[in-house]
Write a protein that holds these residues in place. Sequence first.
Motif, PDB file in Angstrom:
ATOM      1  N   HIS A  63       0.841  -1.205   0.000  1.00 41.78           N
ATOM      2  CA  HIS A  63       0.000   0.000   0.000  1.00 41.78           C
ATOM      3  C   HIS A  63       0.873   1.251   0.000  1.00 41.78           C
ATOM      4  CE1 HIS A  63      -4.152  -1.314   0.254  1.00 41.78           C
ATOM      5  NE2 HIS A  63      -3.796  -2.254   1.115  1.00 41.78           N
ATOM      6  N   GLU A  64       1.932   1.250   0.794  1.00 37.51           N
ATOM      7  CA  GLU A  64       2.824   2.402   0.836  1.00 37.51           C
ATOM      8  C   GLU A  64       3.510   2.614  -0.512  1.00 37.51           C
ATOM      9  OE1 GLU A  64       5.519   1.949   4.126  1.00 37.51           O
ATOM     10  OE2 GLU A  64       3.894   1.967   5.585  1.00 37.51           O
ATOM     11  N   VAL A  66       2.340   1.754  -3.452  1.00 33.76           N
ATOM     12  CA  VAL A  66       1.330   2.284  -4.374  1.00 33.76           C
ATOM     13  C   VAL A  66       1.128   3.770  -4.129  1.00 33.76           C
ATOM     14  CG1 VAL A  66      -1.128   2.234  -4.957  1.00 33.76           C
ATOM     15  CG2 VAL A  66       0.139   0.096  -4.773  1.00 33.76           C
ATOM     16  N   MET A  67       1.029   4.169  -2.867  1.00 32.20           N
ATOM     17  CA  MET A  67       0.843   5.588  -2.561  1.00 32.20           C
ATOM     18  C   MET A  67       2.043   6.411  -3.020  1.00 32.20           C
ATOM     19  SD  MET A  67      -2.146   5.957  -1.545  1.00 32.20           S
ATOM     20  CE  MET A  67      -1.981   7.699  -1.233  1.00 32.20           C
ATOM     21  N   ASP A  68       3.251   5.883  -2.848  1.00 27.78           N
ATOM     22  CA  ASP A  68       4.447   6.586  -3.333  1.00 27.78           C
ATOM     23  C   ASP A  68       4.390   6.778  -4.846  1.00 27.78           C
ATOM     24  OD1 ASP A  68       5.433   6.715  -0.759  1.00 27.78           O
ATOM     25  OD2 ASP A  68       6.865   5.053  -1.008  1.00 27.78           O
ATOM     26  N   VAL A  70       1.642   6.888  -6.692  1.00 27.97           N
ATOM     27  CA  VAL A  70       0.579   7.851  -6.977  1.00 27.97           C
ATOM     28  C   VAL A  70       1.098   9.275  -6.768  1.00 27.97           C
ATOM     29  CG1 VAL A  70      -1.660   8.728  -6.175  1.00 27.97           C
ATOM     30  CG2 VAL A  70      -1.340   6.275  -6.523  1.00 27.97           C
ATOM     31  N   VAL A  71       1.809   9.489  -5.668  1.00 26.44           N
ATOM     32  CA  VAL A  71       2.369  10.818  -5.390  1.00 26.44           C
ATOM     33  C   VAL A  71       3.368  11.206  -6.474  1.00 26.44           C
ATOM     34  CG1 VAL A  71       3.860  12.105  -3.805  1.00 26.44           C
ATOM     35  CG2 VAL A  71       1.976  10.724  -2.908  1.00 26.44           C
TER      36      VAL A  71
END
Length: 106
Positions: A63-64, A66-68, A70-71
Amino acid sequence: MSFKILDVPTTSISEVKKSPTIIFKKAEKENTPVYVFNRGDVAGVMLTQEQYESLTNEIEVLHEQVMDLVVAQRLAIKDLELFSDEEVRGTNADQFLTIDENDGWE
């Protein structure tokens, strides 16, 4: 449609009712979850605490990541419209914020 046979340990609800500990030991020995069947259908999956924690930790890491991504993707946008603090928070933007060192955030 043909289904792939699972190459994992299996057991029945009856065996789980007799001794759940044996199923956990089987999962530990095989180092894989054990599928529990009830009348031919999968009723659930049993795994050890270590296996569960490993899976949840891996999910958290993914999840982290994926968020990285996305950012990073959002930051790569060249014609991104930016807003000032005042435009976002309104008149509260000029008020001093009290920082609580014990709020649980790092």
